[in-house]
Design a protein around this motif. Structure first.
Motif, short mmCIF file in Angstrom:
data_model
loop_
_atom_site.label_atom_id
_atom_site.label_comp_id
_atom_site.label_asym_id
_atom_site.label_seq_id
_atom_site.Cartn_x
_atom_site.Cartn_y
_atom_site.Cartn_z
N SER A 104 50.07 73.13 38.52
CA SER A 104 49.69 73.76 37.25
C SER A 104 50.06 75.24 37.21
CB SER A 104 48.20 73.58 36.98
OG SER A 104 47.92 72.23 36.66
N ASP A 109 56.27 79.03 34.49
CA ASP A 109 57.49 78.66 33.77
C ASP A 109 57.31 78.81 32.26
OD1 ASP A 109 60.19 77.35 33.65
OD2 ASP A 109 59.02 75.86 32.55
N HIS A 110 56.17 78.41 31.76
CA HIS A 110 55.93 78.41 30.32
C HIS A 110 55.73 79.81 29.74
CE1 HIS A 110 56.15 74.22 30.77
NE2 HIS A 110 55.20 73.84 29.95
N ILE A 111 55.22 80.76 30.54
CA ILE A 111 55.09 82.11 30.00
C ILE A 111 56.49 82.69 29.77
CG2 ILE A 111 54.89 83.38 32.19
CD1 ILE A 111 53.13 84.17 28.84
N ARG A 121 50.65 73.27 26.24
CA ARG A 121 50.74 72.62 27.55
C ARG A 121 50.33 73.60 28.64
NH1 ARG A 121 54.90 71.17 31.59
NH2 ARG A 121 54.25 69.16 32.44
N ALA A 122 50.76 74.84 28.55
CA ALA A 122 50.36 75.84 29.54
C ALA A 122 48.85 76.07 29.51
CB ALA A 122 51.10 77.15 29.27
N VAL A 181 53.70 75.39 36.28
CA VAL A 181 53.88 75.10 34.85
C VAL A 181 53.56 76.35 34.03
CG1 VAL A 181 52.97 73.78 32.89
CG2 VAL A 181 53.44 72.62 35.06
N ILE A 182 52.45 76.99 34.33
CA ILE A 182 52.04 78.17 33.58
C ILE A 182 53.08 79.28 33.74
CG2 ILE A 182 50.29 80.00 33.43
CD1 ILE A 182 48.24 77.76 34.30
N ALA A 234 49.52 83.94 37.36
CA ALA A 234 48.83 82.76 36.81
C ALA A 234 47.58 82.44 37.63
CB ALA A 234 49.78 81.57 36.77
N HIS A 246 47.05 73.32 31.19
CA HIS A 246 47.10 73.42 32.66
C HIS A 246 46.12 74.47 33.16
CE1 HIS A 246 50.13 70.62 34.19
NE2 HIS A 246 50.61 70.69 32.96
N PHE A 306 46.46 83.02 28.85
CA PHE A 306 47.91 82.90 28.88
C PHE A 306 48.60 84.17 28.37
CE2 PHE A 306 51.88 80.74 27.22
CZ PHE A 306 52.41 80.47 28.47
#
Length: 173
Positions: free
Chosen positions: A30, A36-38, A66-67, A33-34, A16, A70, A81
């Motif tokens: 951030s 976790d979200h991937i 949201r990702a 977050v990225i 990230a 961030h 992303f």
């Protein structure tokens, strides 16, 4: 002390950082977050969920957006992303072969959603930033509605940004 310190997340946080162009650090929320979200979005897409406006597709869309937001906070305004899918597959593909099998599908779905959201985010953020510089500690309801209704800027993003800056929302307005 947290799941973000395990090897899996270290690699995803580093990826990230690479894709957003910021120095790697455990102290950048951030990036966590990225990372976790991937993981969440890739597994949802591998299970057949596609971004949409209803049901679990809407949940997926919100997680992706949201990702991306961030990433935008970190200064990345270009699609990034979807590039993290390869890193996730490298980390988890042996344990979850469906990730390898559906890598191209996951990358395409994420890239398409990112591209759709990029213009919405850029326009909405500019309008929101302008409204927030007026010095009030409460965001006018008309602005919130206009961002959503006219520009498609999600209410939950407006609420997140205002929460981060200790600005109340005129929800009634």
């Amino acid at each position: 002390h947290s799941n973000y310190e395990i090897d899996l997340f270290q690699a995803l946080i580093q990826a990230a950082a690479r894709e957003t162009g910021v120095p790697y650090s455990q102290d950048v929320p951030s990036l966590k977050v990225i990372a976790d979200h991937i993981r969440a979005t890739a597994f949802l897409i591998a299970d057949g969920v596609i971004p949409s406006n209803e049901g679990r597709g809407y949940v997926l869309r919100r997680i992706i957006r949201r990702a991306v937001r961030h990433g935008y906070k970190l200064g990345q305004s270009k699609p990034f992303f979807h590039k993290l899918v390869a890193d996730l597959v490298k980390e988890m593909g042996d344990a979850y072969p469906e990730l390898k099998e559906k890598q191209a599908q996951m990358e395409e779905a994420l890239k398409n959603e990112e591209s759709r959201f990029a213009q919405t985010l850029e326009t909405g953020m500019a309008l929101l930033e302008n409204a927030l510089t007026k010095g009030s500690n409460k965001l006018d309801g008309e602005i919130i509605f206009k961002l959503y209704d006219t520009y498609g800027f999600p209410y939950d993003l407006t609420a997140d940004i205002c929460r981060e800056r200790n600005i109340d929302l005129d929800e009634e307005g």
